[in-house]
Design an enzyme around this catalytic site. Structure first.
Site: not given
Length: 340
Positions: A214, A221, A256
């Site tokens: 990602i 985040n 991720e």
């Protein structure tokens, strides 16, 4: 002289009568004593016979209990050997037929209980933690050879075994599944990768491997918080599952990153699948709490035997392709060997 003879005769007669009376008294006394003894022994015999009948009845009850214990032991031993519900019921039916007569035995849910009409079923409730979770339906049950209490004991044992099976499968699921994304764990995915690689070598099939990352996930985040980040991960995983085949395998590789195994997929097919995933993930609007997030993904692609001849070599190639996709602008698919 005559009177003396008469006296002697009278005395003799009287003595005879006395002796006869005494003798008869003794005889009658003995008879009464014999009758009393006879009655006593008859009563003792009757009491003994009653005791024998009681003991026979108790023995039958003990034998019945023993049969129940044997049934319980044998049944529990057999059904505890397997962790498959169907095999549990097969073992149970085999063991029950050794003690009772019935036509069939099957597990039903609570909702099915009232739907079994037209047939005679005995429903044994399976109770787990004080709650009836299902029923053991036994058709045309004849319980003449087995106390019904033993059937309830068996039902409790079956319930415990079924609970153990569910717990086992749940633990297995937790062991091989990432709890957040509901994709396979890295360890399990790598085990399956080795299996698919061996199968591809044996049958000379293609095997493609995808690595997805990602884009700018750390910034996501930092900006929105880890709770939003978790929802982003779950949404991307959902798009991956929607855009691969049923035979394909997806797992969370770490952080991720996701890895996808495409059995019997050549390079062109793998590139097509990767593009579908990339577009779908980029078009998805993710609603997380009060935030609306859009993300993109980068994907690397490599194929056996085109790009590698060993499992680790294939992983290295796809990792290099993912690195190239991120270095050349992100939100793209990079196929190993194609550098346009």
């Amino acid at each position: 002289m005559l009177s003396r003879e008469i006296i002697y005769l009278s005395l003799s007669y009287s003595l005879t009568l006395i002796l006869l009376y005494i003798g008869l008294s003794i005889i009658f006394s003995k008879k009464s004593e014999t009758e009393l003894k006879y009655k006593y022994y008859v009563d003792k015999l009757t009491d003994y016979q009653n005791q024998v009948r009681l003991r026979v009845k108790e023995q039958a009850q003990l034998e019945n209990k023993f049969n129940g214990i044997v049934l319980l032991y044998e049944t529990t031993r057999e059904i505890s050997k397997t962790l498959e519900e169907e095999k549990v019921l097969n073992f149970l039916e085999i063991k029950l037929r050794q003690f009772i007569d019935f036509d069939e035995c099957r597990l039903i849910e609570k909702e099915e209980k009232d739907k079994l009409t037209g047939e005679i079923y005995y429903h044994l409730p399976l109770v787990i933690e004080g709650r009836v979770v299902s029923y053991l339906a036994i058709k045309n049950l004849n319980i003449k050879d087995l106390a019904i209490d033993n059937l309830f004991i068996i039902a409790n044992q079956v319930a415990l075994v079924l609970k153990r099976i569910k717990l086992y499968h749940r633990l297995q699921e937790l062991a091989i599944t990432d709890d957040l994304t509901h994709t396979f764990s890295r360890r399990y995915l790598m085990e399956r990768f080795k299996e698919e690689y061996s199968r591809s070598v044996k049958y000379k099939h293609k095997l493609s491997f995808l690595m997805l990352d990602i884009d700018h996930f750390k910034e996501c985040n930092d900006k929105f918080g880890h709770l939003v980040g978790d929802i982003v991960l779950a949404n991307v995983a959902d798009e991956i599952r929607k855009n691969i085949r049923q035979v394909d395998l997806v797992g969370r590789f770490g952080g991720e990153e996701f890895a996808i195994i495409l059995p019997e997929a050549d390079k062109a097919g793998a590139q097509y699948s990767a593009e579908r995933i990339r577009v779908a993930a980029g078009n998805r609007t993710i609603k997380a709490y009060d935030e609306t997030v859009r993300v993109s993904v980068s994907i690397g692609v490599a194929t056996f035997p085109d790009d590698a001849s060993k499992p680790q070599e294939l992983i290295d190639r796809v990792d290099w392709s993912l690195y190239r996709a991120k270095q050349t602008g992100r939100n793209r698919v990079c196929v190993y060997g194609a550098y346009t």
